[in-house]
Design an enzyme around this catalytic site. Sequence first.
Site, short mmCIF file in Angstrom:
data_model
loop_
_atom_site.label_atom_id
_atom_site.label_comp_id
_atom_site.label_asym_id
_atom_site.label_seq_id
_atom_site.Cartn_x
_atom_site.Cartn_y
_atom_site.Cartn_z
CG HIS A 92 49.13 44.26 43.61
ND1 HIS A 92 48.70 44.65 42.44
CD2 HIS A 92 47.45 43.94 44.00
CE1 HIS A 92 47.76 44.64 42.02
NE2 HIS A 92 46.75 44.41 43.03
CD GLU A 139 41.86 47.64 40.45
OE1 GLU A 139 41.72 47.91 41.69
OE2 GLU A 139 41.79 46.69 39.90
CB SER A 140 47.77 48.54 36.57
OG SER A 140 48.06 47.83 37.87
CG HIS A 141 44.77 42.76 35.48
ND1 HIS A 141 44.27 41.65 35.02
CD2 HIS A 141 45.02 42.49 36.87
CE1 HIS A 141 43.98 40.70 36.23
NE2 HIS A 141 44.40 41.31 37.28
CG ASN A 142 50.36 47.18 33.97
OD1 ASN A 142 49.26 47.66 33.22
ND2 ASN A 142 50.97 48.17 34.79
CG ASP A 315 36.24 43.80 44.89
OD1 ASP A 315 36.19 44.84 45.53
OD2 ASP A 315 37.16 43.54 44.01
CD GLN A 361 39.52 37.57 38.15
OE1 GLN A 361 39.00 38.66 37.71
NE2 GLN A 361 40.41 37.64 38.89
#
Lengths: 893, 227
Positions: A92, A139-142, A315, A361
């Site tokens: 990743h 972006e992915s958050h699969n 970030d 987060q």
Amino acid sequence: MTTHPDPVRDTPEAVPATPAQPVQPYPAASAGQADWADRVDTVPRAEGTPEELQPYAELGLRDDEYDRIRHILGRRPTQSELAMYSIMWSEHCSYKSSKVHLRQFGEKAPPSDRLLAGIGENAGVVRVSDELAVTFKVESHNHPSFVEPYQGAATGVGGIVRDILAMGARPVAVMDPLRFGAADHPDTARVLPGVVAGVGGYGNCLGLPNIGGEVVFDPCYQGNPLVNALCLGVLPVSRLQNKAAVGPGNVVVLMGAKTGRDGIGGVSVLASATFTEGSEQRRPSVQVGDPFTEKLLIEACLELYDAELVAGIQDLGGAGLTCALTETAAAAGTGMRVWLERVPLREPSMDPHEILASESQERMLLVVEPAKLETVLKTCEKWGVLATAIGEVTAPEPDGQPGRLLITWRDQLVVDVPPGSLVDDGPVYARPMREPADLILLQADRAETLPRPSDPDALRETVLRMIASPNLCDKTWVTEQYDRYVLGNTVLAQPEDSGVIRIDERTGLGVALSVDGNGRYARLDPYHGAKLALAEAYRNVVVTGATPIAVTDCLNFGSPEDPGVMWQFAEAVRGLADGCAELGIPVTGGNVSFYNQTGAAAIHPTPVVGVLGVLDNVAERVAMGFVPRPSGDHDQLFLLGETHVELSGSEWAWVTHQHLGGVPPQVDLAREKQLGELLAAAARVGHVSSAHDLSDGGLAQSLVESCLRYGVGARIAVPERFEGTSMPFVFLFSESAGRVLVSVPRGHEKAFTALCAEHGVPWELIGVTDSTGGALEVHGQFRIGLDELREAHSATLPALFGGVQPVELTVQDSAVEAAPVDAVEAPVEADPVASVEDAEPHAEAVSDGVESPEDDRPVERAAPPVRQQPIEAAGEQDTATDAPQGQSSADER
Amino acid sequence: MTARVGVVTFPGSLDDGDAARAVRIAGAQPVRLWHGDPELHGVDAVVLPGGFSYGDYLRCGAIARFAPVMETIVDAAAGGLPVLGICNGFQILCEAHLLPGALTRNQHLHFRNRDQILRIESAGTAWTNVFQPGQEVLIPVKNGEGCYVADPATLDALEAEGRVVARYVGVNPNGSQRDIAAITNPAGNVVGIMPHPEHAVEALTGPSLDGLGFFTSVLKHLVGAPA
């Protein structure tokens, strides 16, 4: 709320010989020094215990990767260092399998004078005027979204928003391409409502309009839903931020939420491994979102940028503090000294490696000049955002080598690494690739040979069934859960082809954004599938009248360790890079998501492509709905582009025959570009009243959507060469690329068709809009009332997921809907459709002998001719001769 | 003299900029007010905008009512200051007891954003005096907790006193009792509305221009009001 820690005063050389001031902010954790020394694996301890066994394999590192870490450090890594390397060298974060392929995006990129920041930054930044720039990324958050749909999707939005914020931009809109398993599968009923509520819950609370996206169902996504999130930001060119931790002596500030145990190992555990039985146990790896804190973080950061208080910013997303510390230092070639115990913790019992790996987060890392620290902390306090100085930028080594990252935990040195070794020197694999063995057979099994509806009743039934199918049905059930109005600059939003956002109220400057993908096409041919996704997103942007300028992509694939998947990936990247070069717009950033696979079953390769375009004046944008006209008046409907018999990979083949095979529609990006230039020119002078892309579901789908938007019917004539047996079906359901349905107000036809000729775009007059008829009528085939269409189109998702009634009509719609619907048989002599037919040139010979042995498709093609004047062209058999210079009929390709 | 209309920003306010834009388009001067500052800076009217004040993790508006600026607004409202609470602002007005009842979770449990037809029931308030009673307007609605509830006696009193300002027409988007979309206090200077008139003020970005009437109403009210 802001804490004011002890000033950071120690120089890096003093470590560890002269440890920093002991800081013990958490009484709860005031265990004896000896206890901590026992528990914490320090650098000296690592040096003294070279043979100690370490769980590197469990953390996802291979033997050779572990050896390499030992080689870099000259000793075994400490526990914290091992955690950091395992995260940063995970698929990743390191892109270790994709890097060798992604280079093409840079190598093949067309030159662009707009690009202010490109691949490698948090997000690409493109200039749109002298003063303004925009930044966007998908972006992915699969994986998290399968494990915990609500929080997975919510934090997916949160993560991409922080990427945009880190570039110096105010986030102004989000979009969400979503893919789920079969619509009627019980687990889809768990995943979809949670994901939609998560996207909405986070984005709505952040005050970001959701302006578009996709909702796609396919059984291949059953165990691996795809939750991609795109964010758009706007910034003054002068406010562009950088992540480099410049300036030795500058203070490193951690800003935002406290650090907890959530999301530890998110990227290495979740995003870099294939799901197996027991994946439900991974819930602690999913982060939990707090949009309110993120909203405050946004406002505080923007205030800091405007006051020029920030020297560098990054970030915290996947890989948390580890990634932010190493990337900022590596980008500047500096070192860093961090006092880890200063990090505000949600759980005081956390160990150093947990703090470094946490993916909590709503956090940002700032680099601030010491003189500005006080103002920075004050600004954060104003917004109620926690901000804590946790470290200091240190100078590069005296010999010119980059500095080192030194991290202590209560006076114990736990990390001493060259930051670049985590960021840039990770493993790079040229993984084995092999075309999937089943591909040849799959491609030979063409959908063009399937039985097609061949009489009017069957065609009528097909239209109603197709528009009600899960992928083509009305998505209001989903999109109603998103705020599309907030910020007051949404000019177009779903279900329009593109979202359009005004970014300058003074001048009307705006951008159009669309994000598209088609996993079935990519499964059949990943190279062309990627190009088709690019073409569709491009077309969705140009129909608004915008000029495309940049591309972002989210590449969702199975396991890179499977040579078949790796081949699909390589082909898709090559296709996208080639496509961008042909269209002359660069990829400015994106994301790769591998391991979307359960057991041996990978998802369809799913490159999702976002295209961004510029509109000088958003008031000139063109929307997709047919415009109501006073009684007796109507707009003429033109179909731009060429329709071939292309049904393989189509929505129809899937819905009707559960069939996937053959090769996807041809894609000609030069044609797409011509189409774009035509539509931009037409929008500027007001020649078109609506424009709608043709893609999944073909012309029928676009007609229905354009009719239902404002409740305006249409009457369509099937061109002559599509007459007979199943050819009207082909006209309505073929998914040939490069086509757009436009309506042209009366009086503009001549000028518009002249413009088409000028741009070399084939066109065909196929009918008229009908404000009073209340129906979609295809001459000689069927007539379906708008109410019947609307009911079929909008009932599907509420029936599947419950609760919400179909969308209500607006006042304007009601008036239109109330009009009588009895004008079934218009007098022939006054029927504009009939006159259209009269003006129609004869069909080009379907079988004109241009058969090519390796591709039999041209036999079935029925390309419309390219004409300059419809009347003059009437009756012409051979259209090649009167095609304008530079154009060719499809069969010559 | 141009009227000055304050727009309060709480942490988590989202439609504050949009309310200020609507005030400007209506011809007044927007003045941004800060939740932590009790001073109203001489404004002639106040808008409490939509959003999720303080995250609204507790009951919506339950924390915002204790903001320093709210204490001043509650006092000023008693003295006749026109106050419009939109969405989260409506929730705050109820929590502050400037308006009766409460806004609860939408009955269908989903956030819902759609263009909604409203019927103006009362044109007698400071914020609706340019409308005709019975006039239908098209305004976006977008909320997760917009279901208006009150005890029957309160509802009857609101009806009897003409204090139901607007009702949903057609499908009720959130299950509000008696289709109530907006109500007012007995004096008619404080109005709470769940839909978002500030998002129907520009042809380019809204479904209609009907929302502008709420903001021009207060200007008309201020001109007519004794100084």
